[in-house]
Design a protein around this motif. Structure first.
Motif, PDB file in Angstrom:
ATOM      1  N   VAL A  13       7.092   1.318  33.783  1.00  6.77           N
ATOM      2  CA  VAL A  13       6.968   2.576  33.347  1.00  6.77           C
ATOM      3  C   VAL A  13       8.028   3.492  33.946  1.00  6.77           C
ATOM      4  CG1 VAL A  13       5.417   4.683  33.404  1.00  6.77           C
ATOM      5  CG2 VAL A  13       4.396   2.390  33.562  1.00  6.77           C
ATOM      6  N   ILE A  14       9.038   4.029  33.332  1.00  6.29           N
ATOM      7  CA  ILE A  14      10.133   4.910  33.619  1.00  6.29           C
ATOM      8  C   ILE A  14      10.287   6.314  33.224  1.00  6.29           C
ATOM      9  CG2 ILE A  14      11.554   2.767  33.945  1.00  6.29           C
ATOM     10  CD1 ILE A  14      12.794   3.625  31.090  1.00  6.29           C
ATOM     11  N   GLN A  15      11.098   7.090  33.783  1.00  8.61           N
ATOM     12  CA  GLN A  15      11.309   8.303  33.278  1.00  8.61           C
ATOM     13  C   GLN A  15      12.089   8.365  32.010  1.00  8.61           C
ATOM     14  OE1 GLN A  15      10.879  11.659  34.274  1.00  8.61           O
ATOM     15  NE2 GLN A  15      11.802  12.338  32.284  1.00  8.61           N
TER      16      GLN A  15
ATOM     17  N   VAL B 169       7.863   7.979  30.510  1.00  5.05           N
ATOM     18  CA  VAL B 169       6.783   9.297  31.024  1.00  5.05           C
ATOM     19  C   VAL B 169       7.596  10.358  30.353  1.00  5.05           C
ATOM     20  CG1 VAL B 169       6.119  10.512  32.758  1.00  5.05           C
ATOM     21  CG2 VAL B 169       5.896   7.955  33.057  1.00  5.05           C
ATOM     22  N   SER B 170       7.161  11.485  29.865  1.00  6.17           N
ATOM     23  CA  SER B 170       7.958  12.321  29.154  1.00  6.17           C
ATOM     24  C   SER B 170       8.039  13.607  30.060  1.00  6.17           C
ATOM     25  CB  SER B 170       7.283  12.810  27.797  1.00  6.17           C
ATOM     26  OG  SER B 170       5.866  13.284  27.977  1.00  6.17           O
ATOM     27  N   PHE B 171       8.209  13.621  31.389  1.00  4.63           N
ATOM     28  CA  PHE B 171       8.136  14.614  32.142  1.00  4.63           C
ATOM     29  C   PHE B 171       9.582  15.490  31.710  1.00  4.63           C
ATOM     30  CE2 PHE B 171       5.832  13.273  36.045  1.00  4.63           C
ATOM     31  CZ  PHE B 171       4.557  13.420  35.475  1.00  4.63           C
ATOM     32  N   ASP B 172       9.692  16.705  31.663  1.00 10.63           N
ATOM     33  CA  ASP B 172      10.786  17.544  31.498  1.00 10.63           C
ATOM     34  C   ASP B 172      11.591  17.761  32.930  1.00 10.63           C
ATOM     35  OD1 ASP B 172      12.719  19.517  31.191  1.00 10.63           O
ATOM     36  OD2 ASP B 172      11.388  20.907  30.084  1.00 10.63           O
ATOM     37  N   GLU B 173      12.608  17.116  32.994  1.00 13.44           N
ATOM     38  CA  GLU B 173      13.389  16.893  34.189  1.00 13.44           C
ATOM     39  C   GLU B 173      14.006  18.440  34.699  1.00 13.44           C
ATOM     40  OE1 GLU B 173      15.292  13.495  35.665  1.00 13.44           O
ATOM     41  OE2 GLU B 173      15.625  13.084  33.688  1.00 13.44           O
ATOM     42  N   ALA B 174      13.898  19.388  33.913  1.00  5.11           N
ATOM     43  CA  ALA B 174      14.017  20.697  34.447  1.00  5.11           C
ATOM     44  C   ALA B 174      12.989  21.192  35.432  1.00  5.11           C
ATOM     45  CB  ALA B 174      14.257  21.539  33.388  1.00  5.11           C
ATOM     46  N   VAL B 175      11.948  20.555  35.135  1.00  4.15           N
ATOM     47  CA  VAL B 175      10.511  21.059  36.109  1.00  4.15           C
ATOM     48  C   VAL B 175      10.281  20.005  37.076  1.00  4.15           C
ATOM     49  CG1 VAL B 175       8.395  21.791  36.033  1.00  4.15           C
ATOM     50  CG2 VAL B 175      10.004  22.140  34.246  1.00  4.15           C
ATOM     51  N   GLN B 176      10.228  18.562  36.334  1.00  5.11           N
ATOM     52  CA  GLN B 176       9.680  17.485  37.270  1.00  5.11           C
ATOM     53  C   GLN B 176      10.185  16.170  36.817  1.00  5.11           C
ATOM     54  OE1 GLN B 176       5.529  17.605  35.052  1.00  5.11           O
ATOM     55  NE2 GLN B 176       5.620  17.069  37.175  1.00  5.11           N
TER      56      GLN B 176
ATOM     57  N   SER C 129      21.158  14.163  37.870  1.00  5.44           N
ATOM     58  CA  SER C 129      20.642  14.907  36.636  1.00  5.44           C
ATOM     59  C   SER C 129      20.423  16.497  37.019  1.00  5.44           C
ATOM     60  CB  SER C 129      19.290  14.318  36.111  1.00  5.44           C
ATOM     61  OG  SER C 129      18.281  14.569  37.028  1.00  5.44           O
ATOM     62  N   PHE C 130      20.215  17.201  35.744  1.00  2.46           N
ATOM     63  CA  PHE C 130      19.893  18.403  36.011  1.00  2.46           C
ATOM     64  C   PHE C 130      18.451  18.894  36.467  1.00  2.46           C
ATOM     65  CE2 PHE C 130      17.527  22.083  33.600  1.00  2.46           C
ATOM     66  CZ  PHE C 130      18.191  23.106  33.899  1.00  2.46           C
ATOM     67  N   GLU C 131      18.422  20.009  37.381  1.00  2.15           N
ATOM     68  CA  GLU C 131      16.956  20.205  38.012  1.00  2.15           C
ATOM     69  C   GLU C 131      16.821  21.588  37.354  1.00  2.15           C
ATOM     70  OE1 GLU C 131      16.267  20.736  42.180  1.00  2.15           O
ATOM     71  OE2 GLU C 131      14.932  19.348  41.704  1.00  2.15           O
ATOM     72  N   ASP C 132      17.262  22.659  37.560  1.00  2.00           N
ATOM     73  CA  ASP C 132      16.852  23.929  37.089  1.00  2.00           C
ATOM     74  C   ASP C 132      18.244  24.923  37.049  1.00  2.00           C
ATOM     75  OD1 ASP C 132      15.701  26.351  36.860  1.00  2.00           O
ATOM     76  OD2 ASP C 132      13.834  26.017  38.230  1.00  2.00           O
TER      77      ASP C 132
ATOM     78  N   TRP D 164       8.565  16.190  47.655  1.00  6.25           N
ATOM     79  CA  TRP D 164       7.670  16.153  48.947  1.00  6.25           C
ATOM     80  C   TRP D 164       6.520  17.107  48.441  1.00  6.25           C
ATOM     81  CZ3 TRP D 164       7.062  12.972  52.914  1.00  6.25           C
ATOM     82  CH2 TRP D 164       8.171  12.145  53.109  1.00  6.25           C
ATOM     83  N   THR D 165       6.584  18.239  47.719  1.00  7.54           N
ATOM     84  CA  THR D 165       5.425  18.815  47.362  1.00  7.54           C
ATOM     85  C   THR D 165       4.551  18.386  46.312  1.00  7.54           C
ATOM     86  OG1 THR D 165       6.685  20.239  45.660  1.00  7.54           O
ATOM     87  CG2 THR D 165       6.580  21.110  48.121  1.00  7.54           C
ATOM     88  N   GLY D 166       4.944  17.133  45.595  1.00  6.77           N
ATOM     89  CA  GLY D 166       4.083  16.702  44.518  1.00  6.77           C
ATOM     90  C   GLY D 166       4.585  16.995  43.216  1.00  6.77           C
ATOM     91  N   ARG D 167       5.635  17.757  42.970  1.00  7.42           N
ATOM     92  CA  ARG D 167       6.114  18.382  41.656  1.00  7.42           C
ATOM     93  C   ARG D 167       6.454  17.011  40.916  1.00  7.42           C
ATOM     94  NH1 ARG D 167      10.476  21.969  40.211  1.00  7.42           N
ATOM     95  NH2 ARG D 167      10.886  22.154  42.338  1.00  7.42           N
ATOM     96  N   ASN D 168       7.169  16.185  41.625  1.00  6.47           N
ATOM     97  CA  ASN D 168       7.628  14.838  41.161  1.00  6.47           C
ATOM     98  C   ASN D 168       6.463  13.777  41.179  1.00  6.47           C
ATOM     99  OD1 ASN D 168      10.289  15.766  40.545  1.00  6.47           O
ATOM    100  ND2 ASN D 168      11.407  14.540  41.879  1.00  6.47           N
ATOM    101  N   ALA D 169       6.517  12.857  40.539  1.00  6.50           N
ATOM    102  CA  ALA D 169       5.996  11.737  40.630  1.00  6.50           C
ATOM    103  C   ALA D 169       6.541  10.744  41.653  1.00  6.50           C
ATOM    104  CB  ALA D 169       5.644  10.963  39.573  1.00  6.50           C
ATOM    105  N   GLU D 170       5.935  10.590  42.988  1.00  6.53           N
ATOM    106  CA  GLU D 170       6.537   9.854  44.027  1.00  6.53           C
ATOM    107  C   GLU D 170       5.646   9.093  44.638  1.00  6.53           C
ATOM    108  OE1 GLU D 170       9.845  10.035  44.379  1.00  6.53           O
ATOM    109  OE2 GLU D 170      10.516  12.230  43.917  1.00  6.53           O
ATOM    110  N   VAL D 171       6.106   7.906  45.430  1.00  7.70           N
ATOM    111  CA  VAL D 171       5.272   7.057  46.285  1.00  7.70           C
ATOM    112  C   VAL D 171       5.908   7.007  47.671  1.00  7.70           C
ATOM    113  CG1 VAL D 171       6.505   5.038  45.534  1.00  7.70           C
ATOM    114  CG2 VAL D 171       4.018   4.795  46.426  1.00  7.70           C
ATOM    115  N   VAL D 172       5.220   7.287  48.803  1.00  8.78           N
ATOM    116  CA  VAL D 172       5.501   7.348  50.099  1.00  8.78           C
ATOM    117  C   VAL D 172       4.841   6.487  51.135  1.00  8.78           C
ATOM    118  CG1 VAL D 172       6.223   8.840  52.296  1.00  8.78           C
ATOM    119  CG2 VAL D 172       7.007   9.332  49.980  1.00  8.78           C
ATOM    120  N   ALA D 173       5.198   5.562  51.796  1.00 12.34           N
ATOM    121  CA  ALA D 173       4.289   5.054  52.755  1.00 12.34           C
ATOM    122  C   ALA D 173       4.338   5.508  54.096  1.00 12.34           C
ATOM    123  CB  ALA D 173       4.704   3.490  52.928  1.00 12.34           C
ATOM    124  N   GLU D 174       3.361   6.048  54.610  1.00 11.16           N
ATOM    125  CA  GLU D 174       3.191   6.582  56.156  1.00 11.16           C
ATOM    126  C   GLU D 174       2.889   5.520  57.099  1.00 11.16           C
ATOM    127  OE1 GLU D 174       0.904  10.102  58.924  1.00 11.16           O
ATOM    128  OE2 GLU D 174       0.555  10.247  56.447  1.00 11.16           O
TER     129      GLU D 174
END
Length: 618
Positions: free
Chosen positions: A76-78, A102-109, A293-296, A340-350
């Motif tokens: 699964v990729i962007q 995944v069809s995320f709009d990269e201007a947002v996430q 890539s473009f963000e905003d 880090w706010t969760g707007r992106n899809a991310e995975v982080v190990a603590e």
């Protein structure tokens, strides 16, 4: 000479995926921001235990990997981040079945996790799991990346909160019949995991893009803060560098390009370190540099999403020392609010780590060069602005994509149908042209307000859901691949036609010989070596060129593993008639040899079937 004893141990991503000698892949769900077809092929070879140490494999190895893993693996990729290859092997057309976007709009996430969840099964039917997560994309570029490998343990290890959330969302995105999200999440929640020495996993933080994540912030008792990231933003850095205890030490490791972009505000850290910036493959034509890539457009440039990176810093981590506690967050998230706010899809190990692991982090810092915050913010030149405009156009095309493929006779038609953009997925800038083509065909200009594009005729073996896209302004061009689902799907018939052309009669018998011997032998050639047609030329006389399987070899294969012998029989049943049809007119002697083998195999399988049935009473 550098002292490398303190560095973290190095293991390749493909080695993390490779099953053990008595194991096979039952299910593999992978996620990445970006990918390329060459690395996808290498990943399948590794999962099928067919890859060499360098990640390569022969045409017959590649064919076997696809056959084994069909319906079991999904990446699964962007959308918009599947890179083109300089020379695309024709057989790469079959890789479309393993990809979902995944069809995320990269201007947002963005869809930005890097993770692999693999279920293995041994010869006794016992299952085990592997979970890899980190910073590495599925591209060929080598970077300073960081990953964590966890393996399931029967009576060892611990359950880890958050892994079930990861499994559920990943299975939902992957849409594999054998991976129901709720069922998979429930099974994963019960697994106990063994971590590397010196590491205790507190939690896996999975963000599916909902924007509901809590940012780790140092307390007044925190005495040391280390941020490592190739992309940063000022807001996130300010949260980590805020004043706490008097003797707190604040260190940032990033790239010079980010330091110059942010400018004087980098001075909030006590120590500023830099490593080489990532390099990029030729996504831009004429050797133009790629960019992030473009963000905003309404905010300062903060191009954290790192399309296809080359050598350079790519690890992402946050370290805090509070008293005797060493806490480390590592994974896919750059040092940005968006990550880090969760707007992106991310995975982080603590993690809670011991001194030996901290020493590896300090060794990474020791490899960097000390620098200072610049007095001025870097002003992008015209070339950088032009490149950014094309990246923005790519993001818009990907976000507005809603195309499917269907056949009308020999012609392949691409049809766009999205309610929000009914006139096509074209970028806003009127002077940026959009071009489209089949995976191996010519690029065609896609006129605005035209929703159907005739991609031309193509052989059945070349049909693929991958289409090439390109945005162009003047002599600047940016190219990538995207998926357009076929209606109806091309299915296994396309795969068989493609592999018959790819292997030829000689390649088929090399494949068959390896299956019967089951001795881990390496095949001939490299599946990705031929960028023109990707096929092995059939030998003029197959019988004179290689040895056909003997009766003894066939019977030995059955005696060793009757179930695997059945798999071999299915390969022969699927491919031999098509191989015969291909060589019937072109290679009369080869066709005669193949018919003799077909007759012998038919007699053997009939005899063994009788022997198996009656053997229960002997």
């Amino acid at each position: 000479m550098k002292d490398t004893s303190r560095h973290w141990p190095a293991i390749s991503f493909l080695e993390c995926l490779r099953p053990g000698p008595d194991e096979s892949v039952d299910l593999a769900l992978l996620a990445s921001y970006s990918a390329d077809l060459g690395t996808m092929g290498a990943t399948l070879l590794a999962l099928a235990r067919k890859a060499t140490d360098s990640g390569r494999g022969s045409p017959s190895d590649f064919a076997e990997a696809v056959e084994r893993l069909r319906g079991k693996v999904r990446l699964v990729i962007q959308r918009g981040r599947l890179a083109t290859m300089r020379k695309t092997p024709r057989i790469a057309s079959v890789l479309d079945q393993f990809v979902r976007e995944v069809s995320f709009d990269e201007a947002v996430q963005s869809w930005h996790p890097k993770v692999a969840l693999v279920r293995l099964r041994n010869s006794h039917g016992t299952t085990s799991w592997r979970l890899w997560l980190g910073s590495r994309n599925l591209t060929e570029c080598a970077n300073r990346d960081l990953g964590l490998l966890l393996v399931s343990g029967d009576k060892r290890g611990d359950r880890i909160p958050g892994v079930d959330d990861l499994a559920r969302d990943l299975a939902s995105r992957a849409s594999l019949k054998g991976a129901r999200p709720a069922t998979l999440a429930s099974a994963i929640a019960k697994v106990t995991w063994v971590a590397p020495p010196g590491v205790s996993v507190e939690r896996i933080h999975w963000s599916g893009g909902s924007g509901r994540q809590t940012i780790p912030i140092p307390t007044e008792s925190t005495t040391e803060i280390i941020v490592v990231s190739p992309f940063v933003d000022v807001t996130f850095l300010a949260l980590q560098a805020k004043k706490g205890a008097r003797n707190v030490s604040r260190t940032l490791l990033t790239t010079m390009s980010e330091i110059e972009r942010v400018g004087p505000e980098m001075g909030m850290f006590d120590e500023l370190l830099a490593l080489d910036a990532p390099n990029y493959p030729a996504a831009f034509q004429r050797g133009e540099p790629n960019i992030e890539s473009f963000e905003d457009a309404s905010s300062p440039p903060n191009d954290e999403e790192e399309a296809d990176l080359g050598s350079g810093l790519h690890a992402k981590l946050l370290f805090m020392r509070t008293g005797r506690e060493r806490r480390l967050w590592m994974g896919s998230a750059n040092a940005t609010m968006r990550a880090w706010t969760g707007r992106n899809a991310e995975v982080v190990a603590e993690l809670l780590i011991k001194e030996s692991v901290e020493n590896g982090l300090k060794a990474l810092l020791g490899a960097a060069r000390v620098t200072t915050a610049p007095e001025l913010i870097h002003a992008p030149d015209d070339s950088e602005q032009e490149a950014k405009a094309l990246e923005k156009a790519r993001a818009q095309v990907a976000a507005r994509w809603g195309a499917t493929l269907h056949q009308e006779g020999e012609r392949t038609l691409l049809t766009h149908h999205v309610v929000g953009h009914p006139q096509g997925p074209h970028p806003d800038a009127p002077d940026i042209l959009l071009e489209v083509g089949s995976l191996h065909g010519e690029l065609l200009t896609w006129p605005r307000e035209q929703v159907v594009v005739d991609l031309g005729s193509m052989e059945a073996a070349d049909r693929s859901e991958f289409v090439r896209l390109q945005v162009r302004r003047g002599d600047r061009r940016l190219s990538w691949l995207q998926r357009a689902p076929a209606d109806p799907p091309f299915g296994e018939d396309r795969d068989r036609t493609a592999f018959v052309r790819f292997l030829g009669s000689r390649g088929f018998f090399l494949w068959l010989g390896g299956l019967l011997a089951d001795d881990g032998r390496e095949g001939e050639g490299d599946w990705a070596a031929d960028g023109t047609n990707g096929e092995l030329a059939p030998a003029p006389n197959v019988g004179a060129d290689i040895e056909l399987p003997t009766l003894e070899e066939m019977l030995t294969a059955w005696a060793r593993d009757p179930a695997r012998f059945g798999d071999i029989d299915r390969r022969i049943s699927r491919y031999l008639p098509a191989i015969l049809e291909q060589v019937r007119h072109e290679e009369p002697l080869a066709a005669e040899t193949l018919r003799s083998f077909e007759d012998l195999w038919r007699k053997i399988r009939h005899g063994l079937s009788v022997a198996t049935t009656e053997g229960k009473h002997q």
